[in-house]
Design a protein around this motif. Structure first.
Motif, PDB file in Angstrom:
ATOM      1  N   GLU A 123       0.828  -1.239   0.080  1.00  0.00           N
ATOM      2  CA  GLU A 123       0.013   0.105  -0.155  1.00  0.00           C
ATOM      3  C   GLU A 123       0.966   1.443  -0.056  1.00  0.00           C
ATOM      4  O   GLU A 123       0.211   2.442  -0.053  1.00  0.00           O
ATOM      5  N   LEU A 124       2.073   1.104   0.087  1.00  0.00           N
ATOM      6  CA  LEU A 124       3.028   2.153   0.088  1.00  0.00           C
ATOM      7  C   LEU A 124       3.082   2.912  -1.401  1.00  0.00           C
ATOM      8  O   LEU A 124       3.579   2.114  -2.311  1.00  0.00           O
ATOM      9  N   PRO A 125       2.951   4.070  -1.652  1.00  0.00           N
ATOM     10  CA  PRO A 125       3.214   4.637  -3.007  1.00  0.00           C
ATOM     11  C   PRO A 125       4.531   4.256  -3.477  1.00  0.00           C
ATOM     12  O   PRO A 125       5.709   4.414  -2.435  1.00  0.00           O
ATOM     13  N   PHE A 126       4.567   3.896  -4.876  1.00  0.00           N
ATOM     14  CA  PHE A 126       6.138   3.576  -5.355  1.00  0.00           C
ATOM     15  C   PHE A 126       7.172   4.746  -5.033  1.00  0.00           C
ATOM     16  O   PHE A 126       8.358   4.405  -4.477  1.00  0.00           O
ATOM     17  N   PHE A 127       6.901   6.093  -5.024  1.00  0.00           N
ATOM     18  CA  PHE A 127       7.825   7.009  -5.078  1.00  0.00           C
ATOM     19  C   PHE A 127       8.303   7.176  -3.582  1.00  0.00           C
ATOM     20  O   PHE A 127       9.131   7.829  -3.160  1.00  0.00           O
ATOM     21  N   ILE A 128       7.555   6.646  -2.263  1.00  0.00           N
ATOM     22  CA  ILE A 128       7.703   6.673  -0.933  1.00  0.00           C
ATOM     23  C   ILE A 128       8.836   5.557  -0.731  1.00  0.00           C
ATOM     24  O   ILE A 128       9.768   5.665   0.015  1.00  0.00           O
ATOM     25  N   LYS A 129       8.767   4.410  -1.442  1.00  0.00           N
ATOM     26  CA  LYS A 129       9.604   3.236  -1.264  1.00  0.00           C
ATOM     27  C   LYS A 129      11.202   3.664  -0.981  1.00  0.00           C
ATOM     28  O   LYS A 129      11.784   3.042  -0.080  1.00  0.00           O
ATOM     29  N   PRO A 130      11.606   4.237  -1.986  1.00  0.00           N
ATOM     30  CA  PRO A 130      12.988   4.500  -1.805  1.00  0.00           C
ATOM     31  C   PRO A 130      13.646   5.288  -0.459  1.00  0.00           C
ATOM     32  O   PRO A 130      14.296   5.154   0.220  1.00  0.00           O
ATOM     33  N   ILE A 131      12.721   6.288   0.021  1.00  0.00           N
ATOM     34  CA  ILE A 131      12.681   6.988   1.079  1.00  0.00           C
ATOM     35  C   ILE A 131      12.602   6.083   2.038  1.00  0.00           C
ATOM     36  O   ILE A 131      13.509   6.140   3.284  1.00  0.00           O
ATOM     37  N   ALA A 132      11.607   5.155   2.265  1.00  0.00           N
ATOM     38  CA  ALA A 132      11.335   4.090   3.516  1.00  0.00           C
ATOM     39  C   ALA A 132      12.436   3.360   3.575  1.00  0.00           C
ATOM     40  O   ALA A 132      13.135   3.076   4.665  1.00  0.00           O
ATOM     41  N   ARG A 133      13.324   2.826   2.465  1.00  0.00           N
ATOM     42  CA  ARG A 133      14.333   2.195   2.513  1.00  0.00           C
ATOM     43  C   ARG A 133      15.514   2.890   3.136  1.00  0.00           C
ATOM     44  O   ARG A 133      16.124   2.249   3.877  1.00  0.00           O
ATOM     45  N   GLN A 134      15.501   4.092   2.756  1.00  0.00           N
ATOM     46  CA  GLN A 134      16.847   4.902   3.157  1.00  0.00           C
ATOM     47  C   GLN A 134      16.554   4.865   5.003  1.00  0.00           C
ATOM     48  O   GLN A 134      17.378   4.835   5.469  1.00  0.00           O
ATOM     49  N   LEU A 135      15.521   5.296   5.093  1.00  0.00           N
ATOM     50  CA  LEU A 135      15.028   5.483   6.700  1.00  0.00           C
ATOM     51  C   LEU A 135      15.365   4.062   7.321  1.00  0.00           C
ATOM     52  O   LEU A 135      15.789   4.393   8.402  1.00  0.00           O
ATOM     53  N   PHE A 136      14.731   3.059   6.857  1.00  0.00           N
ATOM     54  CA  PHE A 136      15.005   1.897   7.657  1.00  0.00           C
ATOM     55  C   PHE A 136      16.621   1.444   7.748  1.00  0.00           C
ATOM     56  O   PHE A 136      17.203   1.107   8.648  1.00  0.00           O
TER      57      PHE A 136
END
Ligand SMILES: N[C@@H](CCC(=O)N[C@@H](CS)C(=O)NCC(=O)O)C(=O)O
Length: 222
Positions: A123-136
């Motif tokens: 459910e996470l928009p595709f453009f947020i995924k790289p940011i979420a990955r970096q945050l993790f």
């Protein structure tokens, strides 16, 4: 008859192991995880409002929380087994590790598991995924991994004092600690001493019998 409300591949496995060590008859009611979320099914909430496993029922008593269940079972059915004598240094170690396993060891490991799943959430928009990955990656590197490493070093140091967490004999403290040690093993981060410790506890006939009653035991990893 004691009923163990057992969620597949979970912390609940420890309760089955303890009951096998004590030789107390029990019945397993098995619950499967939701394959997408890996959460417990709503049916568990009918047993206890939080709907988390393990939960046991013993006559009219319903008990949740692994540490509380282990204390209850050892107090009620142990006849002095699996607990050091009152007032000894081993008893204090026992109390510490019994509470520490869920109170301190598991939280950073669970946090890492949850953080690792966020970037993969459909459910996470595709453009947020790289940011979420970096945050993790950032939180893992700067906070979670150093914490987990310090915990593992603490377990290793404890086992230089004695073969088990609370002395020369297996106790409820080892049953509680088995899950964080197994979770660390599943992530490939154990020391040789802790690996040898796991081999020893896994070889116990009661541990093996509990695996048979609990079903497949594959831990979730980040
Ligand atoms: N500290 C609690 C943790 C309970 C817990 O989080 N259990 C997990 C099993 S590993 C669970 O039920 N997860 C499924 C869910 O949260 O829906 C205990 O030791 O009993």
């Amino acid at each position: 008859m004691i009923i163990v409300h057992h969620l597949a591949a979970s912390r609940s496995q420890r309760v089955l192991w303890l009951l096998e060590e004590l030789g107390v008859p029990y019945e397993v009611k098995r619950y499967e995880r939701d394959p997408k979320t890996m959460l417990a099914p709503p049916a568990l909430r009918a047993i206890h409002p939080l709907g988390k496993s393990p939960i046991i029922t013993d006559g009219d008593k319903t008990i949740a929380e692994t540490g509380a269940i282990v204390e209850y079972l050892i107090d009620t059915y142990g006849n002095g087994r699996l607990v050091p004598a009152a007032g000894t240094p081993e008893k204090l170690r026992y109390t510490y590790w019994l509470h520490y396993a869920e109170g301190s060891a598991m939280p950073p490991m669970v946090m890492k598991l949850i953080f690792s799943r966020i970037p993969k959430a459909p459910e996470l928009p595709f453009f947020i995924k790289p940011i979420a990955r970096q945050l993790f990656a950032g939180v893992t590197k700067s906070f979670l991994d150093p914490q987990i490493k310090a915990h593992i070093a603490l377990w290793d140091a404890e086992l230089t004092k004695s073969p088990y967490f609370a002395g020369d004999e297996l106790t409820g403290a080892d049953i509680l600690m088995s899950f964080p040690v197994e979770a660390a093993a599943a992530r490939g981060t154990l020391t040789p001493r802790l690996t040898a410790y796991l081999t020893t506890i896994h070889a116990r006939p009661a541990y093996q019998a509990a695996l048979k009653t609990g079903g497949p035991y594959q831990l979730l990893t980040p």
